[in-house]
Motif scaffolding. Structure first.
Motif, PDB file in Angstrom:
ATOM      1  N   ARG A 324      -6.467  -1.020 -25.137  1.00 22.08           N
ATOM      2  CA  ARG A 324      -6.867  -1.479 -23.799  1.00 22.08           C
ATOM      3  C   ARG A 324      -5.992  -0.885 -22.701  1.00 22.08           C
ATOM      4  O   ARG A 324      -6.408  -0.752 -21.548  1.00 22.08           O
ATOM      5  N   SER A 325      -4.768  -0.513 -23.051  1.00 27.02           N
ATOM      6  CA  SER A 325      -3.856   0.015 -22.025  1.00 27.02           C
ATOM      7  C   SER A 325      -4.181   1.463 -21.641  1.00 27.02           C
ATOM      8  O   SER A 325      -3.611   1.993 -20.691  1.00 27.02           O
ATOM      9  N   SER A 386       0.228   4.658 -24.141  1.00 25.67           N
ATOM     10  CA  SER A 386       0.127   3.256 -24.545  1.00 25.67           C
ATOM     11  C   SER A 386       1.514   2.619 -24.711  1.00 25.67           C
ATOM     12  O   SER A 386       1.625   1.504 -25.170  1.00 25.67           O
TER      13      SER A 386
END
Ligand SMILES: Cc1ncc(COP(=O)(O)O)c(C=O)c1O
Length: 387
Positions: A324-325, A386
């Motif tokens: 998600r990052s 990330s």
């Protein structure tokens, strides 16, 4: 070895991981040249330079009918087939003839980007239904159909790539296909099955097509020689109920201009009838399987555990889910600086933001060293981003 130029015109020396094309060294150029020479020497070759039959080259139709009956036990006849100028032509013709601006079309989320483009060209209202590891989620499709029905609307058709889907590589199992056929009968919409990858199968068996499962009713199935022979020939085929095919064949474009590409269709017909195409397909499966394996090995060594990806049993593509990052547009910008290009997930959804953490890799086009190098670049960037 770095590529000089890609068909999309990406700058020399780049690594186009997005290119869903057959690799150049897998195009059977020499046998095609020999086939052209054979066709050229046939008596009456000049007829191939005139307008052709609206339905398309009859020998090619006969070959395809025979193969479908032999390989799939599909009870098709000549009336169920027509030759088209590639799948793209078919998707456009179907949209043109069966829809009006504002009609609803269902697709998968994600679905084939260029089909979405064609549907948008026709001003269709697109609704995409989420997929999981086995293709479209039937309960979600039913929910959407109920929602539409409450507004007095029914989709014109559901567009699906059922085998080794572009972009996810996923194949839909038989029970889902049956459930969707049941929905199509209950709600009254057509299924358009874009089946350009079924011959590029590495392992396992494929479920019967939607067309076979529905007994040929309310399904249009598209095939193509682009992925198993050469896309530049621009030849594919459409299978459907006899009356639907007759309607397409009787349309103004074909009545005026004749059937698709008479000269190249004759070359393809000769190539198929000599047995060369099926032999080439058998060989290609091993070649693409090796490339798929190489891509999966490269991913296993390059990607952090936070990246999930599909393991296709055929076709050209692997679909990645990023942590998600990491946003795919940021990743694309940074990989471009290192001359690595891929297809961001955003292009494959009706709402582009749904693809912000996805990307598609193609293993069909690149030589192994570029595949490894490109995936290594992406792996490094994702790790950095990330953190
Ligand atoms: C699902 C799908 N349909 C159609 C095509 C294009 O096929 P054609 O060259 O026959 O127009 C592609 C090529 O990427 C594809 O992935």
């Amino acid at each position: 070895m770095k590529l000089e130029i890609t068909p999309q015109g990406v700058i020399a020396g780049s690594i186009p991981l997005f290119a869903g094309h057959p690799a150049r060294d897998l195009l059977p150029i020499d046998s095609i040249r020999e086939t052209v020479e054979r066709v050229w020497l046939e008596p009456g070759v000049t007829r191939l330079f005139n307008y052709g039959a609206e339905q398309g080259n009859p020998e090619l139709i006969d070959f395809l009918v025979e193969r479908l009956r032999r390989a799939e036990k599909l009870p098709v006849a000549r009336e169920n087939l027509m030759i088209i100028g590639g799948s793209t032509w078919g998707v456009d013709m179907i949209s043109d003839q069966l829809t009006r601006a504002g009609d609803v079309v269902l697709t998968d989320a994600p679905s084939y980007r260029d089909a979405l483009h064609i549907f948008r060209d026709h001003r269709l209202e697109l609704r995409d239904v989420p997929i999981d590891g086995a293709g479209v989620v039937v309960s979600e499709m039913e929910r959407m159909l109920r929602e539409l029905k409450a507004q007095g609307r029914v989709p014109k058709f559901y567009y699906v790539v059922p085998n080794f889907q572009n972009p996810s590589g996923i194949t839909m199992p038989e029970n889902r296909r049956r459930a969707i056929i049941e929905l199509s009968q209950r709600y009254g919409f057509l299924i358009v099955e874009d089946d350009v990858y079924s011959d590029i199968r590495f392992e396992g068996e494929l479920p019967p097509s939607f067309y076979a499962l529905a007994g040929g009713e309310n399904v249009l199935r598209i095939g193509s020689f682009s992925k198993t022979l050469a896309p530049g020939l621009r030849i594919g085929w459409l299978i459907g109920a006899a009356e639907r095919i007759a309607d397409f064949v009787g349309g103004g474009v074909l009545t005026m201009g004749g059937g698709a590409n008479p000269f190249t269709a004759a070359i393809v017909a000769q190539y198929c009838r000599s047995g060369e195409w099926e032999a080439h397909v058998r060989w290609l499966r091993g070649q693409y399987r090796d490339r798929r394996d190489m891509a999966l090995e490269a991913l296993a060594s390059a990607m952090p555990a936070s990246v999930a990806y599909t393991r296709p049993a055929g076709g050209y593509f692997i679909w990645l889910q990023l942590p998600r990052s990491v946003r795919v547009d940021d990743l694309a910008e940074r990989s471009r600086e290192q001359n690595v290009y891929f297809a961001p997930g955003t292009g494959f959804f009706v709402e582009p933001d749904a693809g912000l953490h996805h990307l598609r890799l193609s293993y069909s086009f690149l030589p192994p060293e570029d595949l490894h190098a490109g995936i290594a670049v992406l792996g490094n960037l994702i790790r950095q981003m990330s953190r």
